[in-house]
Design a protein around this motif. Structure first.
Motif, PDB file in Angstrom:
ATOM      1  N   PRO A 208       0.853  -1.078  -0.199  1.00 60.90           N
ATOM      2  CA  PRO A 208      -0.139   0.011  -0.107  1.00 60.90           C
ATOM      3  C   PRO A 208       1.009   1.312   0.016  1.00 60.90           C
ATOM      4  CG  PRO A 208      -0.720  -1.442   1.751  1.00 60.90           C
ATOM      5  CD  PRO A 208       0.661  -2.187   1.171  1.00 60.90           C
ATOM      6  N   ARG A 209       1.778   1.365   0.749  1.00 61.66           N
ATOM      7  CA  ARG A 209       2.705   2.316   0.742  1.00 61.66           C
ATOM      8  C   ARG A 209       3.630   2.707  -0.601  1.00 61.66           C
ATOM      9  NH1 ARG A 209       6.615   4.225   4.752  1.00 61.66           N
ATOM     10  NH2 ARG A 209       6.105   6.412   3.820  1.00 61.66           N
ATOM     11  N   SER A 210       3.672   1.624  -1.330  1.00 61.09           N
ATOM     12  CA  SER A 210       4.548   1.848  -2.567  1.00 61.09           C
ATOM     13  C   SER A 210       3.675   2.077  -3.598  1.00 61.09           C
ATOM     14  CB  SER A 210       5.250   0.382  -2.859  1.00 61.09           C
ATOM     15  OG  SER A 210       6.114   0.145  -1.716  1.00 61.09           O
ATOM     16  N   ALA A 211       2.123   2.491  -3.488  1.00 64.24           N
ATOM     17  CA  ALA A 211       1.624   2.761  -4.597  1.00 64.24           C
ATOM     18  C   ALA A 211       1.853   4.117  -5.038  1.00 64.24           C
ATOM     19  CB  ALA A 211       0.108   3.027  -4.121  1.00 64.24           C
ATOM     20  N   ASN A 212       2.618   5.037  -4.428  1.00 62.60           N
ATOM     21  CA  ASN A 212       3.119   6.092  -5.059  1.00 62.60           C
ATOM     22  C   ASN A 212       4.351   5.923  -5.529  1.00 62.60           C
ATOM     23  OD1 ASN A 212       5.214   8.362  -4.690  1.00 62.60           O
ATOM     24  ND2 ASN A 212       3.797   9.479  -3.558  1.00 62.60           N
ATOM     25  N   PRO A 213       4.549   6.263  -7.209  1.00 61.66           N
ATOM     26  CA  PRO A 213       5.496   6.034  -8.015  1.00 61.66           C
ATOM     27  C   PRO A 213       6.912   6.433  -7.283  1.00 61.66           C
ATOM     28  CG  PRO A 213       3.978   7.137  -9.001  1.00 61.66           C
ATOM     29  CD  PRO A 213       3.555   7.146  -7.625  1.00 61.66           C
ATOM     30  N   MET A 214       7.020   7.428  -6.635  1.00 57.72           N
ATOM     31  CA  MET A 214       8.272   7.825  -5.897  1.00 57.72           C
ATOM     32  C   MET A 214       8.659   7.062  -4.802  1.00 57.72           C
ATOM     33  SD  MET A 214       9.003  10.671  -7.721  1.00 57.72           S
ATOM     34  CE  MET A 214       7.690  11.723  -8.446  1.00 57.72           C
ATOM     35  N   ASP A 255       6.795  -3.124 -17.765  1.00 60.51           N
ATOM     36  CA  ASP A 255       6.703  -1.922 -18.788  1.00 60.51           C
ATOM     37  C   ASP A 255       6.987  -0.627 -18.412  1.00 60.51           C
ATOM     38  OD1 ASP A 255       6.057  -0.262 -20.977  1.00 60.51           O
ATOM     39  OD2 ASP A 255       4.158  -1.343 -21.171  1.00 60.51           O
ATOM     40  N   PHE A 256       8.259   0.154 -18.477  1.00 59.34           N
ATOM     41  CA  PHE A 256       8.366   1.175 -17.841  1.00 59.34           C
ATOM     42  C   PHE A 256       7.608   2.330 -18.322  1.00 59.34           C
ATOM     43  CE2 PHE A 256      11.487   0.655 -21.402  1.00 59.34           C
ATOM     44  CZ  PHE A 256      11.401   1.796 -22.010  1.00 59.34           C
ATOM     45  N   GLU A 257       6.785   1.931 -19.510  1.00 61.20           N
ATOM     46  CA  GLU A 257       6.326   3.149 -20.154  1.00 61.20           C
ATOM     47  C   GLU A 257       5.121   3.354 -19.035  1.00 61.20           C
ATOM     48  OE1 GLU A 257       5.452   2.341 -24.431  1.00 61.20           O
ATOM     49  OE2 GLU A 257       7.480   3.148 -24.744  1.00 61.20           O
ATOM     50  N   VAL A 258       4.511   2.365 -18.783  1.00 60.78           N
ATOM     51  CA  VAL A 258       3.197   2.466 -17.937  1.00 60.78           C
ATOM     52  C   VAL A 258       3.739   3.157 -16.689  1.00 60.78           C
ATOM     53  CG1 VAL A 258       1.810   1.044 -16.579  1.00 60.78           C
ATOM     54  CG2 VAL A 258       2.379   0.418 -18.801  1.00 60.78           C
ATOM     55  N   PHE A 259       4.912   2.741 -16.223  1.00 61.28           N
ATOM     56  CA  PHE A 259       5.414   3.500 -14.933  1.00 61.28           C
ATOM     57  C   PHE A 259       5.642   5.131 -15.149  1.00 61.28           C
ATOM     58  CE2 PHE A 259       8.876   5.162 -12.309  1.00 61.28           C
ATOM     59  CZ  PHE A 259       8.409   4.886 -11.058  1.00 61.28           C
ATOM     60  N   GLN A 260       6.342   5.438 -16.297  1.00 61.38           N
ATOM     61  CA  GLN A 260       6.648   6.700 -16.858  1.00 61.38           C
ATOM     62  C   GLN A 260       5.230   7.693 -16.825  1.00 61.38           C
ATOM     63  OE1 GLN A 260       9.284   6.760 -19.846  1.00 61.38           O
ATOM     64  NE2 GLN A 260      10.918   6.148 -18.662  1.00 61.38           N
ATOM     65  N   ALA A 261       4.033   6.689 -17.355  1.00 60.63           N
ATOM     66  CA  ALA A 261       3.026   7.483 -17.513  1.00 60.63           C
ATOM     67  C   ALA A 261       2.379   7.669 -15.928  1.00 60.63           C
ATOM     68  CB  ALA A 261       1.956   6.402 -18.247  1.00 60.63           C
ATOM     69  N   ALA A 262       2.606   7.107 -15.193  1.00 57.53           N
ATOM     70  CA  ALA A 262       2.157   7.174 -13.752  1.00 57.53           C
ATOM     71  C   ALA A 262       2.836   8.705 -13.144  1.00 57.53           C
ATOM     72  CB  ALA A 262       2.317   5.952 -12.835  1.00 57.53           C
ATOM     73  N   ILE A 263       3.889   8.913 -13.654  1.00 58.79           N
ATOM     74  CA  ILE A 263       4.542  10.088 -12.990  1.00 58.79           C
ATOM     75  C   ILE A 263       4.536  11.376 -14.256  1.00 58.79           C
ATOM     76  CG2 ILE A 263       6.075   9.002 -11.299  1.00 58.79           C
ATOM     77  CD1 ILE A 263       8.186   8.895 -13.475  1.00 58.79           C
ATOM     78  N   SER A 264       3.847  11.119 -15.306  1.00 55.37           N
ATOM     79  CA  SER A 264       3.761  12.176 -16.242  1.00 55.37           C
ATOM     80  C   SER A 264       3.369  13.304 -15.844  1.00 55.37           C
ATOM     81  CB  SER A 264       3.088  11.442 -17.656  1.00 55.37           C
ATOM     82  OG  SER A 264       1.591  11.380 -17.226  1.00 55.37           O
ATOM     83  N   SER A 268       8.551  17.752 -11.992  1.00 54.81           N
ATOM     84  CA  SER A 268       9.727  18.222 -11.135  1.00 54.81           C
ATOM     85  C   SER A 268      10.804  17.326 -11.403  1.00 54.81           C
ATOM     86  CB  SER A 268       9.364  17.938  -9.611  1.00 54.81           C
ATOM     87  OG  SER A 268       9.169  16.805  -9.444  1.00 54.81           O
ATOM     88  N   TYR A 269      12.085  17.797 -11.027  1.00 55.19           N
ATOM     89  CA  TYR A 269      13.463  17.165 -11.348  1.00 55.19           C
ATOM     90  C   TYR A 269      13.316  15.618 -10.787  1.00 55.19           C
ATOM     91  CZ  TYR A 269      18.216  15.521 -10.219  1.00 55.19           C
ATOM     92  OH  TYR A 269      19.124  14.867 -10.248  1.00 55.19           O
ATOM     93  N   THR A 270      12.664  15.585  -9.567  1.00 56.37           N
ATOM     94  CA  THR A 270      12.530  14.090  -9.100  1.00 56.37           C
ATOM     95  C   THR A 270      12.022  13.290 -10.347  1.00 56.37           C
ATOM     96  OG1 THR A 270      12.216  15.335  -7.100  1.00 56.37           O
ATOM     97  CG2 THR A 270      12.083  12.753  -6.933  1.00 56.37           C
ATOM     98  N   SER A 271      10.713  13.948 -10.657  1.00 55.98           N
ATOM     99  CA  SER A 271      10.111  12.861 -11.759  1.00 55.98           C
ATOM    100  C   SER A 271      11.207  12.891 -12.667  1.00 55.98           C
ATOM    101  CB  SER A 271       9.045  13.687 -12.175  1.00 55.98           C
ATOM    102  OG  SER A 271       8.298  13.435 -13.352  1.00 55.98           O
ATOM    103  N   THR A 272      11.692  13.549 -13.360  1.00 57.76           N
ATOM    104  CA  THR A 272      12.621  13.305 -14.455  1.00 57.76           C
ATOM    105  C   THR A 272      13.813  12.328 -13.950  1.00 57.76           C
ATOM    106  OG1 THR A 272      12.561  15.674 -14.786  1.00 57.76           O
ATOM    107  CG2 THR A 272      13.916  14.624 -16.276  1.00 57.76           C
ATOM    108  N   LEU A 273      14.117  12.431 -12.910  1.00 60.37           N
ATOM    109  CA  LEU A 273      15.064  11.550 -12.446  1.00 60.37           C
ATOM    110  C   LEU A 273      14.598  10.118 -12.292  1.00 60.37           C
ATOM    111  CD1 LEU A 273      18.077  11.055 -11.070  1.00 60.37           C
ATOM    112  CD2 LEU A 273      16.853  11.528  -8.771  1.00 60.37           C
ATOM    113  N   THR A 274      13.291  10.042 -11.599  1.00 65.15           N
ATOM    114  CA  THR A 274      12.615   8.726 -11.744  1.00 65.15           C
ATOM    115  C   THR A 274      12.386   8.224 -12.919  1.00 65.15           C
ATOM    116  OG1 THR A 274      11.361   9.861  -9.598  1.00 65.15           O
ATOM    117  CG2 THR A 274      10.507   7.582 -10.614  1.00 65.15           C
ATOM    118  N   ASN A 275      12.173   9.028 -13.866  1.00 67.50           N
ATOM    119  CA  ASN A 275      11.966   8.492 -15.375  1.00 67.50           C
ATOM    120  C   ASN A 275      13.306   7.710 -15.747  1.00 67.50           C
ATOM    121  OD1 ASN A 275      10.186   8.493 -17.152  1.00 67.50           O
ATOM    122  ND2 ASN A 275       9.898  10.819 -17.120  1.00 67.50           N
ATOM    123  N   SER A 276      14.333   8.329 -15.615  1.00 65.12           N
ATOM    124  CA  SER A 276      15.790   7.847 -15.862  1.00 65.12           C
ATOM    125  C   SER A 276      15.917   6.482 -15.049  1.00 65.12           C
ATOM    126  CB  SER A 276      16.745   8.792 -15.829  1.00 65.12           C
ATOM    127  OG  SER A 276      16.503   9.801 -16.302  1.00 65.12           O
TER     128      SER A 276
END
Ligand SMILES: Nc1nc2c(ncn2[C@@H]2O[C@H](COP(=O)(O)OP(=O)(O)O)[C@@H](O)[C@H]2O)c(=O)[nH]1
Ligand SMILES: [Mg+2]
Length: 324
Positions: A208-214, A255-264, A268-276
């Motif tokens: 439950p705590r990991s539902a947030n992508p970060m 599928d990393f694209e699904v993950f990236q869609a979740a943070i699209s 923020s910088y963190t989001s770009t970093l998370t993407n990479s």
């Protein structure tokens, strides 16, 4: 109270009932023996001096590698459910007549829901260690683990003697993950196990705590660092699936694209970093076994043991030969 006598009081057939009786009697005797405790710990410390074993290092006394039992080291963030998960594993092994041996390496746990065959608390009283060495709680836990590790070759010998009658050794680790994963004693214990038996690490994830992508990414980075450091097969146990299903996590890993869609929506910088990072972790995800479990309901435990068996096989074929 020294480790030798501590090991002598180990029981060989854990049951939940015996666990409670043992814990209750420990609690009442702890109260009565309060005055004597300080004396005892001094005695214990005196006896816990490091003796050089015939082969030098703790745990390296074992010459023959054994295929059984499989060692399962349970790690995870504080509160992810390690101890509850251990309890579920103990219940499962008992109900299926699987021969398990249970070890608690958390000196600070107040009560355990299962009976441990080997319990660090039988040997080391961490509050006394804190007093004696003038330490805070984390230092106390770490020093307790260090003291216990000085005699870990005896623990290994004990398991070796019982190896023919055991399928699994379940190992619970301290609440604060870094005390085990980033300490010298954690590394010594892990290596002592892995040089004698097939050893698998289980990383328990609070689903439950990991539902947030970060939060998910931060958890996966930690899991990856454990794989990197231990160099042992890793099984991810997405726990608490009774509260939140883990399919979203599997999808993000596949599928990393699904993950990236979740943070699209987040720029923020963190989001770009998370993407990479999601791209970088793709290789890690590919070679990982992940199962969803509920330590409360018992869902997914069969699948978990299947993943452990496969990992033990993988250990024998690949990891064993990479050991230092
Ligand atoms: N709903 C639910 N709660 C759980 C589950 N596993 C553990 N918990 C709860 O999570 C909290 C922390 O569990 P604990 O086993 O002490 O975590 P540890 O610090 O990793 O050993 C406790 O309140 C448990 O009851 C689970 O599968 N489902
Ligand atoms: Mg715990």
């Amino acid at each position: 109270m020294d480790i030798d006598s501590g090991l002598k009081i180990l029981n060989s057939k854990p049951t939940e009932e015996s666990g409670h009786t043992q814990m209750e009697s420990e609690e009442s005797s702890a109260l009565k023996a309060n005055d004597k405790e300080k004396e005892e710990i001094t005695e214990s410390m005196d006896k816990l001096h490091i003796e050089e074993s015939s082969s030098g290092l703790a745990g390296s006394s074992s010459i023959n590698f054994k295929r059984k039992p499989v060692i399962i080291i349970v790690v995870g963030m504080a509160g992810s459910g390690k101890t509850t998960f251990m309890h579920r594993l103990v219940c499962h092994t008992q109900s299926r007549n699987i021969r398990g041996y249970v070890m608690n390496l958390d000196p600070a746990v107040m009560t355990l829901p299962f009976a441990a065959n080997i319990d660090i608390r039988d040997t080391i009283r961490y509050k006394e260690v804190m007093k004696q060495f003038n330490l805070g709680p984390n230092g106390g836990i770490l020093t307790s683990l260090n003291l216990f590790t000085t005699k870990f070759d005896e623990v290994i010998s004990l398991i070796e003697r019982r190896a023919d009658h055991l399928d699994y050794v379940l190992v619970d680790t301290p609440g604060q993950i870094e005390i085990f994963t980033w300490s010298a004693s954690g590394a010594i214990i892990t290596e002592a196990f892995a040089s004698t038996f097939p050893t698998v690490v289980t990383y328990v994830v609070d689903t439950p705590r990991s539902a947030n992508p970060m939060t998910f990414m931060s958890n996966m980075l930690y899991a990856c660092s454990i794989l990197y450091k231990t160099r042992l097969p890793l099984v991810l146990a997405f726990n608490k699936t009774d509260v939140a299903q883990h399919e979203f996590a599997l999808e993000w890993m596949q599928d990393f694209e699904v993950f990236q869609a979740a943070i699209s929506s987040d720029h923020s910088y963190t989001s770009t970093l998370t993407n990479s990072l999601s791209l970088a972790l793709d290789e890690f995800y590919k070679n990982l076994k992940s199962v969803g479990v509920s330590s409360v309901s018992g869902a997914g435990i069969e699948a978990y043991f299947k993943a452990v068996e496969e990992s033990a096989q993988e250990f024998m074929e690949t990891y064993k030969y990479c050991l230092p």
